[in-house]
Motif scaffolding. Structure first.
Motif, short mmCIF file in Angstrom:
data_model
loop_
_atom_site.label_atom_id
_atom_site.label_comp_id
_atom_site.label_asym_id
_atom_site.label_seq_id
_atom_site.Cartn_x
_atom_site.Cartn_y
_atom_site.Cartn_z
N SER A 70 0.62 -1.23 0.07
CA SER A 70 -0.06 0.16 -0.04
C SER A 70 0.80 1.24 0.20
O SER A 70 0.35 2.28 -0.46
CB SER A 70 -0.88 -0.08 1.39
OG SER A 70 -0.36 0.07 2.59
N GLY A 116 -5.55 -0.25 -3.87
CA GLY A 116 -6.47 -1.15 -3.57
C GLY A 116 -6.51 -2.43 -4.27
O GLY A 116 -6.60 -3.48 -3.59
N SER A 139 -5.69 -6.16 -2.60
CA SER A 139 -6.56 -7.26 -2.85
C SER A 139 -6.22 -8.23 -3.45
O SER A 139 -6.57 -9.44 -3.09
CB SER A 139 -7.91 -6.57 -3.46
OG SER A 139 -8.52 -5.56 -2.66
#
Length: 127
Positions: free
Chosen positions: A66, A75, A79
């Protein structure tokens, strides 16, 4: 939980990348120790080391992704990391199911024996 707590502090002090590399080294050390463990106690210690590495990786890797990913795909990459972990768990369960559906095949493979050979574990472990 302990691995994640300790890794957070280490990542703040040393940086994310060195912590990820240290976690990888911890994984390698734990797996090598487990693979060549001469006794049950050493195997348990190796599992503890691997558990610390799992906790560390589960905390530091998403943080590293991140912080280094561009905002547009941040994101999605985090994920995808979770999807890769979950997919790996599914594959390991499927492999385990494939090896243990017979029962005997899984015992022979774990004992390092020939799947068609005699059962060396049947006499060693009471039913």
């Amino acid at each position: 939980m302990i691995g994640a707590q300790v890794a957070g502090r280490i990542a703040d002090r040393l940086g994310r990348r060195p912590t990820v590399l240290g976690t990888a080294a911890l994984f390698v050390a734990g797996v090598m120790l487990a693979a060549f463990s001469p006794s049950f106690g050493v195997l348990v210690a190796a599992r503890v080391v691997i558990g610390l590495a799992v906790g560390s990786a589960s905390m530091v890797v998403p943080l590293y992704i991140s912080e280094t990913a561009p905002p547009k795909v941040r994101g999605a990459l985090v994920s995808f990391n979770q999807l890769a972990i979950t997919s790996g768990i599914l594959v390991s369960y499927l492999v385990d199911y494939g090896l243990s559906s017979d029962g005997q095949l899984a015992a022979d493979v774990r004992a390092g024996g020939d799947p068609g050979g005699p059962d060396v574990r049947r006499d060693a472990v009471p039913a």
